[in-house]
Design a protein around this motif. Structure first.
Motif, PDB file in Angstrom:
ATOM      1  N   LYS A  85       0.818  -1.217   0.000  1.00 22.09           N
ATOM      2  CA  LYS A  85       0.000   0.000   0.000  1.00 22.09           C
ATOM      3  C   LYS A  85       0.850   1.266   0.000  1.00 22.09           C
ATOM      4  O   LYS A  85       0.395   2.328   0.404  1.00 22.09           O
ATOM      5  N   GLU A  86       2.089   1.148  -0.458  1.00 22.09           N
ATOM      6  CA  GLU A  86       2.992   2.292  -0.534  1.00 22.09           C
ATOM      7  C   GLU A  86       3.346   2.569  -1.997  1.00 22.09           C
ATOM      8  O   GLU A  86       3.800   1.690  -2.706  1.00 22.09           O
ATOM      9  N   LYS A 108      -9.629  10.306  -0.796  1.00 24.12           N
ATOM     10  CA  LYS A 108      -8.614  10.398   0.255  1.00 24.12           C
ATOM     11  C   LYS A 108      -8.060   9.004   0.542  1.00 24.12           C
ATOM     12  O   LYS A 108      -8.798   8.028   0.596  1.00 24.12           O
ATOM     13  N   ASN A 148      -6.547   5.798   2.511  1.00 28.61           N
ATOM     14  CA  ASN A 148      -6.786   5.173   3.807  1.00 28.61           C
ATOM     15  C   ASN A 148      -5.593   5.448   4.716  1.00 28.61           C
ATOM     16  O   ASN A 148      -4.493   5.739   4.241  1.00 28.61           O
ATOM     17  N   LYS A 149      -5.789   5.298   6.010  1.00 32.30           N
ATOM     18  CA  LYS A 149      -4.728   5.582   6.974  1.00 32.30           C
ATOM     19  C   LYS A 149      -3.499   4.714   6.769  1.00 32.30           C
ATOM     20  O   LYS A 149      -2.383   5.124   7.064  1.00 32.30           O
ATOM     21  N   ASP A 150      -3.678   3.501   6.234  1.00 31.52           N
ATOM     22  CA  ASP A 150      -2.538   2.600   6.041  1.00 31.52           C
ATOM     23  C   ASP A 150      -1.878   2.739   4.669  1.00 31.52           C
ATOM     24  O   ASP A 150      -0.930   2.041   4.361  1.00 31.52           O
ATOM     25  N   GLU A 151      -2.365   3.667   3.823  1.00 30.71           N
ATOM     26  CA  GLU A 151      -1.800   3.882   2.498  1.00 30.71           C
ATOM     27  C   GLU A 151      -0.826   5.062   2.515  1.00 30.71           C
ATOM     28  O   GLU A 151      -1.026   6.025   3.245  1.00 30.71           O
ATOM     29  N   LEU A 152       0.201   4.982   1.659  1.00 25.21           N
ATOM     30  CA  LEU A 152       1.161   6.066   1.499  1.00 25.21           C
ATOM     31  C   LEU A 152       1.325   6.390   0.019  1.00 25.21           C
ATOM     32  O   LEU A 152       1.421   5.490  -0.811  1.00 25.21           O
ATOM     33  N   ARG A 187      -2.346  12.850   0.599  1.00 26.25           N
ATOM     34  CA  ARG A 187      -3.463  12.121   1.201  1.00 26.25           C
ATOM     35  C   ARG A 187      -4.663  12.081   0.256  1.00 26.25           C
ATOM     36  O   ARG A 187      -5.384  11.116   0.221  1.00 26.25           O
TER      37      ARG A 187
END
Length: 189
Positions: free
Chosen positions: A94-95, A112, A114-118, A131
């Protein structure tokens, strides 16, 4: 009577066809291109260029003079490379990292992350995490990019093919940018 080799061959053909159709929304693809575009793998070997071709982590894409290309990073992210631009794509789980070697690109992140994506963008002088936004990134000095953008807008108006929404977006980006290179966004960074 059906022979075992015939059954194995049929199974292999069906498996290959199913695998070819199972790309997910996380697959990077060349959506469209115009002019001269080159794709290279991580070892520098040139790859076939055609619409809808899959890009892999480590691939780079370069556009020539008067050329452009749009890459779907997944179902919610599209990056459009301007002429004379080179970008390297790195994706692990997810990066995602876009390394702008030269030129400029417009990135549209419609949802936007997700919190675990970069999603990181890097140039030789900066790095920024995204984001969810629209962002224009360029290695050109601001005054040089403004001249280039003005010429493009003038050419588009002359040919009666101006895209109002893109012109408005680029104008807002120009107004909100600071000095060195253009790194600006509209929305949440």
């Amino acid at each position: 009577v059906v022979s075992i080799p015939a059954v194995l061959l049929l199974t292999l053909i069906l498996t290959v066809n199913v695998m070819a159709e199972t790309y997910t929304a996380t697959t990077m693809r060349l959506l469209r291109y115009e002019g001269k575009v080159e794709i290279q793998d991580s070892s520098g070997k040139s790859s076939l260029v055609m619409e809808n071709i899959r890009l892999n982590s480590g691939d780079s894409l370069q556009t020539g003079a008067g050329s452009s290309a749009s890459i779907g990073l997944d179902s919610a992210k599209i990056v459009t490379l301007d002429e004379n631009t080179k970008v390297e794509f790195t994706k692990q789980a997810k990066e995602m990292k876009l390394s702008l070697v030269e030129g400029s690109f417009l990135l549209d992140v419609s949802e936007k992350l997700n919190k675990d994506e970069l999603l990181d963008i890097r140039t030789s002088t900066m790095a920024v995490g995204i984001r969810g936004t629209v962002v224009l990134v360029s290695t050109y000095p601001l005054d040089e990019y403004q001249k280039k953008l003005s010429q493009k807008m003038s050419d588009a108006q002359t040919s009666a093919a101006a895209d109002t929404s893109l012109s408005d977006l680029e104008e807002k980006i120009m107004q909100s940018s600071d000095g060195g290179g253009v790194v600006s966004g509209l929305g949440v960074l």
